[in-house]
Design an enzyme around this catalytic site. Structure first.
Site, PDB file in Angstrom:
ATOM      1  N   ASN A  46      25.493  19.294  -6.116  1.00 36.51           N
ATOM      2  CA  ASN A  46      25.989  19.689  -7.440  1.00 36.51           C
ATOM      3  C   ASN A  46      26.794  18.557  -8.083  1.00 36.51           C
ATOM      4  OD1 ASN A  46      25.003  22.350  -7.169  1.00 36.51           O
ATOM      5  ND2 ASN A  46      26.734  22.816  -5.830  1.00 36.51           N
ATOM      6  N   HIS A 132      26.349  35.075  -8.923  1.00 40.35           N
ATOM      7  CA  HIS A 132      26.690  34.377  -7.680  1.00 40.35           C
ATOM      8  C   HIS A 132      27.473  35.284  -6.707  1.00 40.35           C
ATOM      9  CE1 HIS A 132      29.015  31.360  -5.260  1.00 40.35           C
ATOM     10  NE2 HIS A 132      27.834  30.785  -5.250  1.00 40.35           N
ATOM     11  N   GLU A 175      27.116  34.474 -15.367  1.00 41.31           N
ATOM     12  CA  GLU A 175      27.207  33.012 -15.263  1.00 41.31           C
ATOM     13  C   GLU A 175      26.655  32.450 -16.566  1.00 41.31           C
ATOM     14  OE1 GLU A 175      25.391  31.338 -11.671  1.00 41.31           O
ATOM     15  OE2 GLU A 175      25.742  33.240 -10.674  1.00 41.31           O
ATOM     16  N   SER A 179      23.056  29.552 -11.197  1.00 42.23           N
ATOM     17  CA  SER A 179      23.094  28.492 -10.192  1.00 42.23           C
ATOM     18  C   SER A 179      21.777  28.276  -9.461  1.00 42.23           C
ATOM     19  CB  SER A 179      24.194  28.794  -9.173  1.00 42.23           C
ATOM     20  OG  SER A 179      23.931  30.020  -8.528  1.00 42.23           O
ATOM     21  N   ASP A 204      31.359  32.753 -15.814  1.00 41.02           N
ATOM     22  CA  ASP A 204      31.470  31.730 -14.771  1.00 41.02           C
ATOM     23  C   ASP A 204      30.696  30.497 -15.245  1.00 41.02           C
ATOM     24  OD1 ASP A 204      31.081  30.110 -12.551  1.00 41.02           O
ATOM     25  OD2 ASP A 204      30.982  31.788 -11.154  1.00 41.02           O
ATOM     26  N   HIS A 207      28.278  25.776 -13.273  1.00 46.03           N
ATOM     27  CA  HIS A 207      27.261  24.717 -13.349  1.00 46.03           C
ATOM     28  C   HIS A 207      27.118  24.133 -14.753  1.00 46.03           C
ATOM     29  CE1 HIS A 207      26.016  25.334  -9.201  1.00 46.03           C
ATOM     30  NE2 HIS A 207      26.352  26.599  -9.436  1.00 46.03           N
ATOM     31  N   LYS A 238      31.812  20.675  -8.721  1.00 47.54           N
ATOM     32  CA  LYS A 238      30.394  20.397  -9.003  1.00 47.54           C
ATOM     33  C   LYS A 238      30.329  19.161  -9.906  1.00 47.54           C
ATOM     34  CE  LYS A 238      29.624  25.234  -8.035  1.00 47.54           C
ATOM     35  NZ  LYS A 238      29.469  25.135  -6.583  1.00 47.54           N
TER      36      LYS A 238
HETATM   37  C1  LIG Z   1      28.110  30.289 -10.090  1.00 48.22           C
HETATM   38  C2  LIG Z   1      29.087  29.887  -9.051  1.00 48.22           C
HETATM   39  N1  LIG Z   1      30.332  30.386  -9.112  1.00 48.22           N
HETATM   40  C3  LIG Z   1      31.261  30.063  -8.202  1.00 48.22           C
HETATM   41  C4  LIG Z   1      30.974  29.208  -7.165  1.00 48.22           C
HETATM   42  C5  LIG Z   1      32.027  28.905  -6.156  1.00 48.22           C
HETATM   43  O1  LIG Z   1      32.654  27.716  -6.490  1.00 48.22           O
HETATM   44  P1  LIG Z   1      33.325  26.822  -5.328  1.00 48.22           P
HETATM   45  O2  LIG Z   1      32.203  26.081  -4.680  1.00 48.22           O
HETATM   46  O3  LIG Z   1      34.275  25.955  -6.068  1.00 48.22           O
HETATM   47  O4  LIG Z   1      34.004  27.761  -4.395  1.00 48.22           O
HETATM   48  C6  LIG Z   1      29.699  28.661  -7.062  1.00 48.22           C
HETATM   49  C7  LIG Z   1      29.389  27.735  -5.945  1.00 48.22           C
HETATM   50  O5  LIG Z   1      28.287  27.503  -5.562  1.00 48.22           O
HETATM   51  C8  LIG Z   1      28.729  29.004  -8.024  1.00 48.22           C
HETATM   52  O6  LIG Z   1      27.490  28.511  -7.972  1.00 48.22           O
END
Ligand SMILES: Cc1ncc(COP(=O)(O)O)c(C=O)c1O
Length: 380
Positions: A46, A132, A175, A179, A204, A207, A238
């Protein structure tokens, strides 16, 4: 039993037997994972902007370690607080055009914090079916009821909201850039729906931060909907190349998290050096927009070469079968391309895939070599 007999030979079925059985089940269904460090050309991380290895960020982080130490020694509400945390939070809030932001040591914790703090008993959380795991887990831990709607289906969501009998608050959780599918959520439509219904929109941006929007702050910026968003969660691990996450929102909402969010209160503050590193990452996002432009242009080239629709830096190639997805990823790895197979429960059953991600450091030549190799392997 003799003293020399290994403990594993206990006859009685016990937790160890159960674990062994579970591991065998994972093996049988092609779902057993292994921990494999990076090797080969990166088509899976990422680190979209290539910042994790940027010399300025590394220097700044190293300087901060020497000046401020390795760890923060306590939670933020106790002795773990540092001036650098409030400074970076202020900067991030401005970046996101919100009043305030709060830094967490991971996006996972930030999502747990948001979803266990704001929704209460009697409230309803409407969640996209492809959200996610960190959002799903936050929703499971919250006291509100959950209602899952089909992926990015705003009409279905609206129907569910209308049918809802509960008098409590309603939250919509999505999101902005998914992701594992790399598709954008219809954020404008969610914003309009939440404006009409009074629901609170939680987005969220894991990405999208660093990649989208004129200032690189994400898809909320690109869609011009910051006024309509209750809370956004923005990872720094990321595209920003460091780690942790910022929750951005109004002053009262962020203050409430400081007072009530258990993942914030009951956890050691991150090392102060990460705040310094993120500060430099944000400098680079501001001063080098060509990085994000290049990532999206490379992604476009690869998508065209593979005949795949869409436009983001995350390119899913759905294989279906778990073992076949792993075999294909392994073949590409042997050729020097670091591609990973993504299997359930990360993605729905029957949709195991290669999740190809594009980063700024890729050359046009390696992109072309990768595309022809992938097409050859897929045709077999
Ligand atoms: C959409 C999404 N939210 C939250 C997270 C979690 O973030 P972190 O890796 O900083 O714990 C991820 C991680 O893959 C993600 O893809």
């Amino acid at each position: 039993m003799s003293r020399d007999e290994p403990v594993t030979n206990l006859v009685k079925p016990d937790i160890r037997t159960r674990i062994d059985e579970r591991l065998r089940e994972l093996e049988r269904s092609g779902l057993r994972r292994s921990l494999t460090p990076p090797s080969g050309i990166d088509f899976s991380s990422n680190d979209y902007l290539g910042l994790s290895q940027h010399p300025l960020i590394k220097e700044r982080m190293a300087e901060a370690v020497l000046k401020e130490g390795a760890g923060s020694t306590g939670s933020r509400l106790l002795r773990g607080e540092r001036a650098s945390f409030s400074a970076i939070e202020k900067r991030f809030a401005t970046f996101k055009s919100t009043e305030r932001s709060l830094y967490f040591s991971s996006g996972y914790l930030a999502n747990l914090a948001v979803l266990t703090t704001f929704p209460e008993t009697g409230d309803v959380i409407f969640s996209d079916e492809l959200n996610h795991a960190s959002l799903i887990d936050g929703i499971r831990l919250s006291r509100a009821r959950r209602s899952i709607f089909p992926h990015s289906d705003v009409d279905a969501l609206h129907r569910l909201m209308r049918e809802e009998k509960s008098e409590g608050e309603q939250f919509v959780v999505v999101e902005s850039l998914f992701s594992m599918d790399g598709d954008e959520a219809p954020l404008n439509e969610y914003a309009e729906l939440c404006r009409e219904t009074g629901a609170s929109l939680i987005i969220d941006e894991a990405h999208a931060v660093g990649i989208y929007g004129a200032n690189g702050s994400g898809l909320i910026e690109e869609n011009g909907i910051s006024e309509d968003v209750f809370i956004s969660v923005n990872t720094a691990g990321k595209a920003l190349g460091v780690s942790g996450a910022f929750v951005a929102g109004s002053s009262p909402a962020i203050e409430y998290l400081v007072q009530r969010a258990r993942p914030f209160i009951f956890s050691t503050a991150p090392p102060p050096s990460v705040a310094a590193a993120i500060d430099t990452a944000l400098d680079l996002v501001a001063s080098e927009p060509q990085r994000r432009e290049r990532v999206l242009a490379l992604a476009q080239t690869l998508r065209e070469r593979l005949g795949l629709p869409g436009c983001s830096q995350i390119i899913p190639v759905v294989i279906g079968d778990n073992e076949r997805a792993v075999r294909i990823a392994q073949e590409l790895q042997v050729d020097g391309f670091d591609v990973r197979a993504i299997r359930p429960p990360t993605v729905p059953p029957g949709t195991a895939r290669l999740r190809i991600s594009i980063n700024e450091n890729l050359s046009e030549e390696s992109l072309e070599q990768f595309a022809s190799r992938l097409l050859a392997v897929l045709q077999r």
